[in-house]
Design an enzyme around this catalytic site. Structure first.
Site, mmCIF file in Angstrom:
data_model
loop_
_atom_site.group_PDB
_atom_site.id
_atom_site.type_symbol
_atom_site.label_atom_id
_atom_site.label_comp_id
_atom_site.label_asym_id
_atom_site.label_seq_id
_atom_site.Cartn_x
_atom_site.Cartn_y
_atom_site.Cartn_z
ATOM 1 N N CYS A 50 0.878 -1.253 -0.104
ATOM 2 C CA CYS A 50 -0.072 -0.003 0.039
ATOM 3 C C CYS A 50 0.954 1.300 -0.090
ATOM 4 O O CYS A 50 0.399 2.376 -0.240
ATOM 5 C CB CYS A 50 -0.797 -0.225 1.156
ATOM 6 S SG CYS A 50 0.053 0.004 2.787
ATOM 7 N N GLY A 115 6.191 -4.862 11.326
ATOM 8 C CA GLY A 115 6.626 -6.333 11.028
ATOM 9 C C GLY A 115 5.995 -6.923 9.632
ATOM 10 O O GLY A 115 6.470 -7.550 9.034
ATOM 11 N N GLN A 116 4.955 -6.215 9.121
ATOM 12 C CA GLN A 116 4.341 -6.669 8.121
ATOM 13 C C GLN A 116 5.157 -6.544 6.590
ATOM 14 O O GLN A 116 5.117 -7.514 5.736
ATOM 15 C CB GLN A 116 3.015 -6.102 7.710
ATOM 16 C CG GLN A 116 2.043 -6.669 6.562
ATOM 17 C CD GLN A 116 0.631 -6.141 6.532
ATOM 18 O OE1 GLN A 116 0.308 -5.068 7.139
ATOM 19 N NE2 GLN A 116 -0.224 -6.706 5.664
ATOM 20 N N GLY A 198 -14.147 -5.458 4.113
ATOM 21 C CA GLY A 198 -13.245 -6.207 3.899
ATOM 22 C C GLY A 198 -13.113 -7.275 4.927
ATOM 23 O O GLY A 198 -12.984 -6.986 6.075
ATOM 24 N N ARG A 201 -6.348 -9.789 5.492
ATOM 25 C CA ARG A 201 -5.278 -9.781 6.359
ATOM 26 C C ARG A 201 -5.498 -8.398 7.253
ATOM 27 O O ARG A 201 -5.383 -8.565 8.329
ATOM 28 C CB ARG A 201 -3.997 -10.088 5.854
ATOM 29 C CG ARG A 201 -2.839 -9.923 6.674
ATOM 30 C CD ARG A 201 -1.372 -9.886 6.236
ATOM 31 N NE ARG A 201 -0.314 -9.730 7.151
ATOM 32 C CZ ARG A 201 0.288 -10.265 7.721
ATOM 33 N NH1 ARG A 201 -0.438 -11.694 8.227
ATOM 34 N NH2 ARG A 201 1.182 -9.989 8.639
#
Length: 436
Positions: A50, A115-116, A198, A201
């Site tokens: 993103c 962390g993603q 949505g 994740r």
């Protein structure tokens, strides 16, 4: 050969540009094929999140390679090159290596240490390997970058308590609601009517953080209601009502706080839809989708306040001072890993010489072995022949061990060049100019 990266991120481009360059997973294969079709691109991998689109490549010529990648980005986005180019960054060689390692470590993220991004770099590596668009150089770089990201998080406090995009979105909601009530701190979301659109994740992370901030019930909408129901089952202590996306407008009217995080490539909410809804109270949209799920024109409505991923900076800046200090320690670890990779890469310069040396010695071994075996006569058994052959191979390997180890060992480019010249001359690995 040159390692390059071309891309854009939250640092160089606003969300209205980034959303045109978001490459969904289902389009990665086609995009990798398009990039590999350029004659200068030898290996390539794509990182699309993103907040960034970055294309890493091993190219024959850095200038034409970068031009080819820029051409692809312009064509994919539909943005005229002259309008796009100011938002693009390019790093070459050592800088490209350093950049990927910093990205993997979370040092280039909007939220320092999040962390993603590490899992996204892992996915980039997996997709490159599955599509056979990466080779030995990028595979080594990606593997070491993932290891660097893990090392930074395990050996420093950078990842401790780090906020993510999802948690920052929840904190932004808390901040804005608090400001409306005259507070400068983060308030509980217990009294808010929350809608999450949505069920991927990011929505899972949103619900996790909403729960920790006082939310005890919410409505969850998704195009595939079964996926929403499966997600809701993971939060048994929350009251979650699951509905289809076709009930969007009806449920917006019941909400005071709406989070959107879908994979839609077009806005699912715009001013026209909002104007059809009878809003009885003020409504806040927090959109973390890229491309954006909420059209910018909804901000024209007097009862609506809408925020996107670029607005998260307000929350992030409140937490950055402490993390910046820890980042210094992390950067030193990244620099160590960068040097290790560059030393390995430089050692590849010795591979052709090592291969030629091994090939020449192997030819000599076979010739001399054949001479010896022919003199042994027919009484020499097959087992004895194998023993002698193994002996000759062992001798060659022993002879090669020291020079090969020295050639591959860390040293400056100048030192390695001298070593290579000596080996080539001693073993006559290159034909001498007969005119000299």
């Amino acid at each position: 050969m040159h390692i390059v990266v071309v891309g854009l991120s939250h640092r160089t481009a606003p969300v209205e540009v980034r959303e045109k360059l978001s490459i969904p997973d289902q389009s990665i294969t086609e995009s990798l094929k398009a990039l590999k079709a350029f004659s200068d691109v030898l290996e390539v991998s794509i990182l699309s999140t993103c907040n960034r689109l970055e294309i890493y490549a091993l190219v024959k010529d850095k200038n034409t390679g970068i031009s080819s990648i820029k051409e692809f980005i312009s064509e994919y986005s539909g943005i005229i090159f002259d309008d796009l180019n100011p938002h693009l960054f390019c790093f070459r060689q050592e800088e490209a290596v350093l950049h990927l390692m910093k990205v993997s470590a979370g040092l280039d993220s909007l939220v320092l240490g999040e962390g993603q991004i590490l899992s996204q770099v892992k996915k980039m590596m997996r997709l490159g390997q599955e599509n056979q668009s990466t080779g030995p150089i990028l595979n080594r770089l990606l593997t070491q970058s993932v290891s660097t990201g893990k090392k930074v998080r395990s050996e420093t406090n950078l990842g401790t308590g780090a906020v993510s995009i999802s948690s920052a979105a929840v904190e932004l909601a808390q901040l804005k609601i608090g400001q409306e009530k005259g507070f400068d701190n983060l308030v509980s979301l217990e009294s808010e009517n929350v809608l999450v659109v949505g069920a991927g994740r990011m929505s899972r992370l949103l619900i996790t953080h909403l729960k920790s901030k006082g939310c005890h019930k919410l409505i969850l909408l998704n195009r595939n209601i079964d996926r929403a129901l499966n997600l809701a089952q993971d939060f048994p202590d929350l009251e979650i009502v699951c509905k289809g996306l076709n009930e969007l407008e009806e449920n917006i009217s019941l909400s005071s706080l709406v989070f959107t995080s879908t994979a839609s490539e077009e806005p699912i909410i715009d001013l026209t839809k909002i104007e059809k809804i009878n809003l009885s109270n003020r409504l806040k949209f927090i959109d973390i989708g890229v491309p954006r799920n909420i059209s910018n024109d909804v901000k024209q409505h007097e009862f609506v306040k809408s925020f996107d991923v670029d607005d998260l900076q307000e929350v992030v800046s409140r937490n950055q001072e402490f993390r910046q200090k820890i980042a210094k320690e992390a950067e030193s670890l990244v620099e160590e890993e960068r040097i290790i990779f560059l030393e390995w890469w430089a050692s590849l310069e010795a591979v052709p010489v090592i291969n030629k040396l091994r090939s020449d010695l192997e030819l000599i071994r076979k010739e001399e072995l054949q001479k010896a075996l022919s003199r042994m006569g027919p009484d020499f058994s097959a087992r004895e022949r194998k023993v002698v052959e193994a002996l000759t191979k062992g001798i060659i390997n022993k002879i090669l061990h020291t020079p090969v180890t020295k050639l591959r060992s860390p040293q400056s480019r100048e030192e390695r060049q001298v070593s290579l010249k000596i080996v080539e001359k001693l073993f006559s690995l290159v034909e001498e100019d007969k005119n000299n």
